[in-house]
Design a protein around this motif. Structure first.
Motif, PDB file in Angstrom:
ATOM      1  N   VAL A 290       0.797  -1.219  -0.047  1.00 44.18           N
ATOM      2  CA  VAL A 290      -0.026   0.027  -0.163  1.00 44.18           C
ATOM      3  C   VAL A 290       0.761   1.407   0.101  1.00 44.18           C
ATOM      4  N   ASP A 291       0.768   2.077  -0.869  1.00 41.84           N
ATOM      5  CA  ASP A 291       1.440   3.451  -1.127  1.00 41.84           C
ATOM      6  C   ASP A 291       1.073   4.413  -0.132  1.00 41.84           C
ATOM      7  N   THR A 292       1.893   4.872   0.981  1.00 41.80           N
ATOM      8  CA  THR A 292       1.584   6.012   1.925  1.00 41.80           C
ATOM      9  C   THR A 292       2.683   7.148   1.716  1.00 41.80           C
ATOM     10  N   VAL A 293       2.069   8.043   2.431  1.00 42.72           N
ATOM     11  CA  VAL A 293       2.724   9.297   2.388  1.00 42.72           C
ATOM     12  C   VAL A 293       3.053   9.663   3.898  1.00 42.72           C
ATOM     13  N   VAL A 294       4.478  10.019   4.332  1.00 42.64           N
ATOM     14  CA  VAL A 294       4.773  10.708   5.752  1.00 42.64           C
ATOM     15  C   VAL A 294       5.473  11.862   5.453  1.00 42.64           C
ATOM     16  N   ARG A 295       4.823  12.697   6.131  1.00 40.96           N
ATOM     17  CA  ARG A 295       5.414  14.279   6.167  1.00 40.96           C
ATOM     18  C   ARG A 295       5.528  14.726   7.572  1.00 40.96           C
ATOM     19  N   ALA A 296       6.726  15.623   7.708  1.00 38.98           N
ATOM     20  CA  ALA A 296       6.715  16.328   8.852  1.00 38.98           C
ATOM     21  C   ALA A 296       7.197  17.769   8.471  1.00 38.98           C
ATOM     22  N   VAL A 297       6.618  18.864   9.262  1.00 36.65           N
ATOM     23  CA  VAL A 297       6.787  20.406   9.062  1.00 36.65           C
ATOM     24  C   VAL A 297       6.757  21.202  10.278  1.00 36.65           C
ATOM     25  N   ILE A 298       7.651  22.144  10.385  1.00 31.09           N
ATOM     26  CA  ILE A 298       7.499  22.973  11.442  1.00 31.09           C
ATOM     27  C   ILE A 298       6.364  24.113  10.910  1.00 31.09           C
ATOM     28  N   ASP A 299       5.391  24.059  12.045  1.00 26.00           N
ATOM     29  CA  ASP A 299       4.127  24.904  11.678  1.00 26.00           C
ATOM     30  C   ASP A 299       4.694  26.059  12.680  1.00 26.00           C
ATOM     31  N   PRO A 300       4.274  27.482  12.218  1.00 25.73           N
ATOM     32  CA  PRO A 300       4.482  28.675  12.992  1.00 25.73           C
ATOM     33  C   PRO A 300       3.672  28.674  14.395  1.00 25.73           C
ATOM     34  N   ILE A 340      -7.167   7.790  10.078  1.00 21.77           N
ATOM     35  CA  ILE A 340      -7.608   8.116   8.843  1.00 21.77           C
ATOM     36  C   ILE A 340      -8.604   7.242   8.320  1.00 21.77           C
ATOM     37  N   ARG A 341      -9.629   7.849   7.570  1.00 19.25           N
ATOM     38  CA  ARG A 341     -10.839   7.176   7.081  1.00 19.25           C
ATOM     39  C   ARG A 341     -10.577   5.937   5.994  1.00 19.25           C
ATOM     40  N   THR A 342      -9.206   6.070   5.347  1.00 23.44           N
ATOM     41  CA  THR A 342      -9.012   4.619   4.471  1.00 23.44           C
ATOM     42  C   THR A 342      -7.908   3.708   5.254  1.00 23.44           C
ATOM     43  N   ALA A 343      -8.019   3.632   6.501  1.00 20.37           N
ATOM     44  CA  ALA A 343      -7.294   2.807   7.189  1.00 20.37           C
ATOM     45  C   ALA A 343      -7.601   1.594   6.980  1.00 20.37           C
ATOM     46  N   PRO A 344      -8.938   1.119   6.778  1.00 18.84           N
ATOM     47  CA  PRO A 344      -9.139  -0.397   6.553  1.00 18.84           C
ATOM     48  C   PRO A 344      -8.289  -0.946   5.302  1.00 18.84           C
ATOM     49  N   VAL A 345      -7.711  -0.024   4.469  1.00 13.10           N
ATOM     50  CA  VAL A 345      -6.884  -0.607   3.238  1.00 13.10           C
ATOM     51  C   VAL A 345      -5.655  -1.368   4.102  1.00 13.10           C
ATOM     52  N   LEU A 346      -5.267  -0.791   5.143  1.00 14.82           N
ATOM     53  CA  LEU A 346      -3.976  -1.329   5.618  1.00 14.82           C
ATOM     54  C   LEU A 346      -4.351  -2.358   6.491  1.00 14.82           C
ATOM     55  N   PHE A 347      -5.309  -2.975   6.744  1.00 18.61           N
ATOM     56  CA  PHE A 347      -5.705  -3.987   7.727  1.00 18.61           C
ATOM     57  C   PHE A 347      -6.629  -4.901   6.938  1.00 18.61           C
ATOM     58  N   GLY A 348      -6.445  -5.294   5.578  1.00 20.92           N
ATOM     59  CA  GLY A 348      -6.996  -6.182   4.993  1.00 20.92           C
ATOM     60  C   GLY A 348      -8.300  -5.994   4.532  1.00 20.92           C
ATOM     61  N   TRP A 349      -8.389  -5.152   3.933  1.00 18.67           N
ATOM     62  CA  TRP A 349      -9.663  -4.574   3.252  1.00 18.67           C
ATOM     63  C   TRP A 349     -10.337  -5.496   2.047  1.00 18.67           C
ATOM     64  N   ALA A 353      -4.467  -8.926   2.017  1.00 19.69           N
ATOM     65  CA  ALA A 353      -3.411  -9.293   3.040  1.00 19.69           C
ATOM     66  C   ALA A 353      -3.144  -7.971   4.027  1.00 19.69           C
ATOM     67  N   PRO A 354      -3.223  -8.120   5.194  1.00 19.64           N
ATOM     68  CA  PRO A 354      -2.895  -6.980   5.988  1.00 19.64           C
ATOM     69  C   PRO A 354      -1.239  -6.583   5.846  1.00 19.64           C
ATOM     70  N   VAL A 355      -1.009  -5.362   5.874  1.00 17.47           N
ATOM     71  CA  VAL A 355       0.262  -5.010   5.766  1.00 17.47           C
ATOM     72  C   VAL A 355       1.053  -4.807   7.287  1.00 17.47           C
ATOM     73  N   ASP A 356       2.244  -4.425   7.161  1.00 22.28           N
ATOM     74  CA  ASP A 356       2.996  -4.697   8.419  1.00 22.28           C
ATOM     75  C   ASP A 356       2.844  -3.071   9.038  1.00 22.28           C
ATOM     76  N   THR A 357       1.953  -2.816   9.743  1.00 15.76           N
ATOM     77  CA  THR A 357       1.724  -1.471  10.500  1.00 15.76           C
ATOM     78  C   THR A 357       2.807  -1.202  11.428  1.00 15.76           C
ATOM     79  N   ALA A 358       3.287  -2.502  12.277  1.00 15.24           N
ATOM     80  CA  ALA A 358       4.235  -2.216  13.147  1.00 15.24           C
ATOM     81  C   ALA A 358       5.594  -1.484  12.471  1.00 15.24           C
ATOM     82  N   ALA A 359       5.752  -1.991  11.290  1.00 15.68           N
ATOM     83  CA  ALA A 359       6.969  -1.112  10.711  1.00 15.68           C
ATOM     84  C   ALA A 359       6.912   0.237  10.389  1.00 15.68           C
ATOM     85  N   LEU A 360       5.664   0.306  10.028  1.00 10.61           N
ATOM     86  CA  LEU A 360       5.273   1.784   9.488  1.00 10.61           C
ATOM     87  C   LEU A 360       5.142   2.817  10.783  1.00 10.61           C
ATOM     88  N   GLU A 361       4.728   2.056  11.944  1.00 14.60           N
ATOM     89  CA  GLU A 361       4.843   3.085  13.201  1.00 14.60           C
ATOM     90  C   GLU A 361       6.097   3.196  13.764  1.00 14.60           C
TER      91      GLU A 361
END
Length: 418
Positions: A290-300, A340-349, A353-361
């Protein structure tokens, strides 16, 4: 409403202070007549027999004056009689408990004192019980759901998670690299964007491994890069207007040999433009996931913020992205993945097959540690991050450095748990 005596007789009635049956009373109103009622009504026959005053017949209905004052002065008399029997005085009927006129409802002369009345206690608005009222059941259910969410937030705040310490993190090496890159810059307060190799090296010091992508300015160079990385490979463009746009045909996947690579390179340049404009690269294939995106930013206003969502239309078009303040704990990483609303895609929707959410965390916590340890890291973007059934693969990364902003408050800007 029909009175009991009229219901028993069913004849024409006179108007006045006392109700009498027309056929049971003479024209002068003095001597009663037998009432010709049918036996089907359950009444005595014509010229009914008299009964003792101690037990008057049930069809005797005493009549009272209309005014309350007249009732108090009434001490008996000749009420309307059905069946020819005269009832006892009204006072005796009230003492005995007449079935048609309960004694507690009819005051008599010289009766007992009225029952004491209780005074109602007046309470102020602050003392009254507060009961929420809603115009519709849907709003009440929505308010109850918000109360449950607030209670869950209170419980989570009472038992916060912890920030993991990873042994493979090179904090001092990353700090020296950041200082060197900023010293080499032109002093722009907006910061500087790192090259692909520099971003991969900095992220690698925090255990975030980005798959290398080798430039391919021509078919021959692309073939040599594929031999170096190993087949199967992917050929994709890195031009800004084509980045992360697989719908435009700027990506060719699962190229298993040199012939397929050269054919894909020719199709790519013929459809989209010259190699100088496309900036094609060759990258080793990653496991399906599953393709995901991770971002981090400094908000004023909020400080350092970590964001997560699914790559593509889910996050870009629908805005399905979750955010947490940095530093992110283990519980924060779990909640941001599942919020997120599309979280079921990560857990076997739908049987997938469910993906490795532990590695993602773990990846989320490592990015949080990088931004928290080094305030010079103004922005980090990992896209796409392919989450497979075993492990994660970071295929693209960008990092922007800037002088740290001046802050009088230290630590995360989180809401207190009251």
């Amino acid at each position: 409403m029909m009175s009991p005596s009229r219901a028993r007789c069913g004849r024409r009635w006179l108007r006045g202070r006392r109700s009498r049956c027309w056929s049971c009373t003479s024209s002068s109103g003095e001597s009663p007549r037998p009432c010709p009622l049918p036996a089907a009504r359950g009444l005595p026959p014509r010229g009914g027999t008299s009964t003792t005053e101690a037990h008057p017949p049930s069809w005797v209905v005493p009549t009272l004056p209309h005014s309350p004052a007249g009732r108090d002065q009434y001490d008996g008399g000749a009420p309307a009689v059905v069946g020819g029997a005269h009832p006892p005085p009204l006072s005796a009927s009230l003492e005995r408990g007449d079935p048609h006129r309960p004694a507690e409802r009819l005051p008599t002369t010289g009766s007992a004192e009225p029952p004491p009345t209780t005074q109602s206690t007046t309470r102020t608005a602050s003392e009254l019980p507060r009961i929420p009222a809603y115009p519709a059941a849907e709003r009440a259910v929505r308010a109850l759901a918000e109360a449950v969410k607030y209670a869950q937030w209170r419980r989570d705040a009472a038992e916060p998670g912890k920030v993991h310490e990873y042994e493979d993190i090179d904090e001092s090496g990353a700090a020296a690299m950041i200082d060197g890159l900023l010293a080499r810059g032109d002093g722009d307060p907006r910061g500087m964007s790192l090259a692909a190799d520099e971003a991969r090296e900095l992220l690698g010091r925090y255990g975030i491994h980005v798959r290398p992508a080798l430039p391919a300015s021509g078919p021959d160079e692309g073939a040599r890069a594929a031999e170096r990385l190993g087949y199967p490979v992917a050929l994709k463009t890195t031009a800004p207007h084509l980045r992360h746009r697989p719908d435009l045909g700027g990506v060719r996947l699962d190229l298993t040999d040199e012939e397929q690579l050269r054919r894909a390179y020719a199709e790519l340049t013929e459809a989209l433009g010259k190699p100088e404009e496309l900036r094609p690269v060759v990258q080793a294939m990653a496991p399906r996931g599953v393709d995901t995106v991770v971002r981090a930013v400094i908000d004023p206003a909020a400080g350092a913020v970590l964001s997560f969502g699914l790559a593509g239309a889910a996050s870009e078009l629908l805005g399905d992205t979750a955010h947490r303040l940095i530093p992110v704990t283990d519980r924060d990483a779990q909640s941001v993945v599942r919020s997120i609303r599309t979280a079921p895609v990560l857990f076997g929707w739908r049987g997938a097959a469910p993906v490795d959410t532990a590695a993602l965390e773990e990846l989320l916590q490592r990015v949080s540690r990088l931004v928290d340890d080094h305030p010079e890291v103004a922005a980090v973007s990992l896209e796409p991050v392919v989450v497979a059934t075993q492990g994660v693969s970071v295929l693209g990364a960008s990092v922007r450095l800037a002088p740290p902003p001046a802050r009088s408050d230290l630590g995360p800007r989180t809401l207190p748990a009251y």
